[in-house]
Design an enzyme around this catalytic site. Structure first.
Site, PDB file in Angstrom:
ATOM      1  N   ASP A 183       0.833  -1.203   0.000  1.00 54.21           N
ATOM      2  CA  ASP A 183       0.000   0.000   0.000  1.00 54.21           C
ATOM      3  C   ASP A 183       0.866   1.251   0.000  1.00 54.21           C
ATOM      4  O   ASP A 183       1.889   1.298   0.689  1.00 54.21           O
ATOM      5  CB  ASP A 183      -0.889  -0.036   1.252  1.00 54.21           C
ATOM      6  CG  ASP A 183      -2.109   0.827   1.097  1.00 54.21           C
ATOM      7  OD1 ASP A 183      -2.898   0.916   2.057  1.00 54.21           O
ATOM      8  OD2 ASP A 183      -2.295   1.442   0.022  1.00 54.21           O
ATOM      9  N   HIS A 224       3.665   3.375  -8.938  1.00 50.77           N
ATOM     10  CA  HIS A 224       3.528   1.924  -9.164  1.00 50.77           C
ATOM     11  C   HIS A 224       4.836   1.325  -9.664  1.00 50.77           C
ATOM     12  O   HIS A 224       5.201   0.203  -9.294  1.00 50.77           O
ATOM     13  CB  HIS A 224       2.395   1.648 -10.159  1.00 50.77           C
ATOM     14  CG  HIS A 224       1.035   1.993  -9.635  1.00 50.77           C
ATOM     15  ND1 HIS A 224       0.530   1.456  -8.474  1.00 50.77           N
ATOM     16  CD2 HIS A 224       0.084   2.843 -10.106  1.00 50.77           C
ATOM     17  CE1 HIS A 224      -0.687   1.947  -8.250  1.00 50.77           C
ATOM     18  NE2 HIS A 224      -0.980   2.793  -9.216  1.00 50.77           N
ATOM     19  N   LEU A 260      11.364 -20.610  -4.071  1.00 54.22           N
ATOM     20  CA  LEU A 260      10.480 -19.584  -3.508  1.00 54.22           C
ATOM     21  C   LEU A 260       9.213 -19.585  -4.362  1.00 54.22           C
ATOM     22  O   LEU A 260       9.292 -19.635  -5.580  1.00 54.22           O
ATOM     23  CB  LEU A 260      11.134 -18.198  -3.564  1.00 54.22           C
ATOM     24  CG  LEU A 260      10.214 -16.989  -3.316  1.00 54.22           C
ATOM     25  CD1 LEU A 260       9.743 -16.955  -1.867  1.00 54.22           C
ATOM     26  CD2 LEU A 260      10.932 -15.674  -3.644  1.00 54.22           C
TER      27      LEU A 260
END
Lengths: 330, 233
Positions: A101, A118, A212
């Site tokens: 956020d 972004h 991962l």
């Protein structure tokens, strides 16, 4: 003598604050930005960004920085991967979830177009992926796009999807080299077809990777996840695979979209920018998850903040042992 | 000598009066600040959830004190949760002392719109969360089966969020989504609070119930009233 203790606490000890910055953010000016005032964090780009074509221009100039490359103008990422002494490898959370956020606020504070927030957020994500790889965290779930985010402007939504597509395409070599498994949760049917194809391809290409696992929650809603799980259970009952009376929470859990991983329940949830909500993210899965809410905006969330989150998690682990055992429930 | 004694006494009287005056001023300021917070909070915090770690939930007196604090600042709708149902067992004791409180089962109207003359308390545990969702889903399936011949097609589309909401009401989960959830205990986790109800709930960790403070409670609630919700936009 009476105490001069104020009835109201003057300091909030419940969330962590970023260290004071010595530089001031640029004055708020969303729509015009010249190359001369660009932050040193961004590679140089020869463009003037205006309101009308902000998203398109930035989308065409997304820097191609792979996982193995150093960020131009920044410190070497290899040096930053060293695990600090305060962390213990054996107490690392298996599954970390992140609500990323603050990208837009980060851009607004610097007078940059929202799209650059972004882009900066993606760099922060790359940093986190590198750290997770180095510190043997098994699963990283990232909340990229909520079912509620469709309310944003069409331009921003399209930009976000194109950014995801471009970043994954540019990182595919590193993803294969590092043996990262990519999975997606959420309703992909409403995404652009090119993004759907990319997701399908990358999931297929990486399905056997195990170092991962990155779970990208795109067009995801926690309630919708529960509803679709219940629908799946319905189908199994109809197909005779289950009896109606066998339906319980364990049966529902197995049908959640996070069943794509060996560790479906996050040990640690990090949310940046000071918000204290889960915002319809992994509602079912967060029952025993440790929350770490940080004031830092996502593009500024770096190694030190991640260490703080992990350190906070590990301290609690040391004190109380592992996950809660099955309680005596009433 | 008399003069010195008199001056000494006068000094003590002045100090005592000054001390009393400062105390009165201090209490007056506390009242003003509390009233101000009360005005700020009322109307903005419609439903509060309190999650207490089950071991600490045995301290009924502290739970009651917390409820009294909440009542004093105008928070009238409270959901009390602990994983193991300890608070449910303390329900009778709590209602004996909180005489102006009613159980959510007794309140017919929308709990967030009732008259503010009494508190509404809801007691919730782990079984009211995930298990309740499974029961609700089961209920919908059973209802769906009744509408179709045995062996006929089940209508999968019948299961929407709204249907689950309605079914949860029927199986006994009446409470709304809390605006704010306070967690008392050593762990920064909501410990299995009904997941269906915390989509946009603010979650604040308050520390151990043993060290709860009125000031921290007020600050957490006041901070909530200052939050701006985007809801994804």
């Amino acid at each position: 003598m009476f105490s001069l203790r104020f009835p109201i606490a003057l300091k909030n000890n419940l969330i962590t604050y970023p260290p004071k910055r010595t530089t001031k953010p640029a004055p708020s000016s969303h729509y015009l930005h010249s190359i001369n005032s660009q932050s040193h964090l961004f590679p140089s780009q020869s463009m003037i960004v205006t309101k009308c074509d902000t998203m398109a221009v930035v989308a065409n100039n997304i820097p191609k920085v792979a996982l193995g490359d150093e960020v131009e103008g920044g410190t070497s990422l290899d040096e930053d991967l060293t695990m600090p002494a305060e962390l213990k490898m054996e107490l690392m959370p298996k599954h970390v979830a992140v609500i990323m956020d603050g990208n837009r606020r980060w851009a607004e504070m610097r007078g940059l177009p929202l799209s650059e927030g972004h882009v900066a957020g993606m760099k922060s994500l790359k940093r986190m992926v590198k750290l997770c790889l180095s510190w043997e965290i098994k699963v990283l779930t990232i909340f990229m796009f909520s079912t509620d985010n469709w309310a944003r402007s069409k331009v921003e939504v399209e930009f976000l999807f194109s950014l995801v597509e471009r970043i994954v395409n540019s990182e595919i070599e590193a993803i294969m080299r590092e043996r990262i498994k990519i999975s997606m949760i959420g309703d992909s049917s409403k995404l652009p077809e090119s993004l759907q194809r990319m997701i399908t391809n990358v999931e297929e290409s990486t399905k056997n990777h195990s170092k991962l696992q990155i779970i990208a929650a795109i067009n995801y809603g926690g309630k919708h996840d529960v509803v679709q799980a219940c629908k799946s259970v319905t189908k199994k009952v109809q197909d005779g695979l289950l009896h109606l009376e066998d339906i319980n929470e364990n049966i529902v859990e197995k049908e959640l979209q996070t069943n794509c991983t060996e560790f479906p329940y996050p040990d640690l949830l990090i949310r940046t920018s000071g918000e204290l909500r889960v915002s319809n993210f992994l509602l079912w899965q967060l029952a025993y998850t440790e929350f770490f809410f940080n004031q830092q905006l996502w593009p500024d969330f770096g190694k030190s903040e991640f260490v703080e989150a992990l350190s906070s998690f590990q301290k609690r682990q040391r004190r109380y042992g592992g996950r809660h055992s099955s309680p005596s429930i009433q | 000598m008399d003069f010195r004694d008199g001056a000494h006494n006068l000094y003590h009287i002045i100090v005592a009066i000054g001390y009393l005056g400062l105390q009165l001023l201090w209490y007056f300021m506390q009242i003003i600040v509390s009233v101000w917070y009360h005005i700020s909070i009322v109307g903005k915090l419609r439903y509060l959830a309190v999650v207490i770690e089950s071991e600490e939930a045995h301290q009924t007196s502290k739970v009651i004190k917390l409820l009294q604090w909440l009542d004093s600042v105008g928070v009238k709708n409270v959901c009390l949760y602990d994983m193991n149902g300890v608070l449910k067992k303390s329900k009778d004791t709590i209602f004996q002392i909180m005489k102006n409180a009613k159980s959510i089962e007794e309140v017919n109207e929308d709990v967030t719109h009732h008259a503010p003359d009494h508190m509404t308390l809801e007691f919730v545990s782990y079984v009211d969360g995930k298990e309740a969702v499974a029961k609700a889903a089961n209920l919908i399936f059973v209802e769906n089966f009744k509408r179709h011949d045995i062996g006929g097609e089940l209508d999968h589309q019948i299961l929407l969020e709204s249907h689950l909401n309605q079914a949860l009401q029927i199986v006994g989960c009446k409470g709304p989504e809390p605006d704010l959830l306070l967690v008392y205990g050593p762990v920064r986790s909501h410990l299995g609070f009904p997941p269906w109800r915390i989509r946009y709930t603010e979650i604040v960790h308050m520390g151990s119930l043993n060290f709860m403070r009125y000031g921290s409670l007020i600050k957490a609630i006041y901070n909530f009233t200052k939050v701006r919700h985007n809801y994804g936009t």
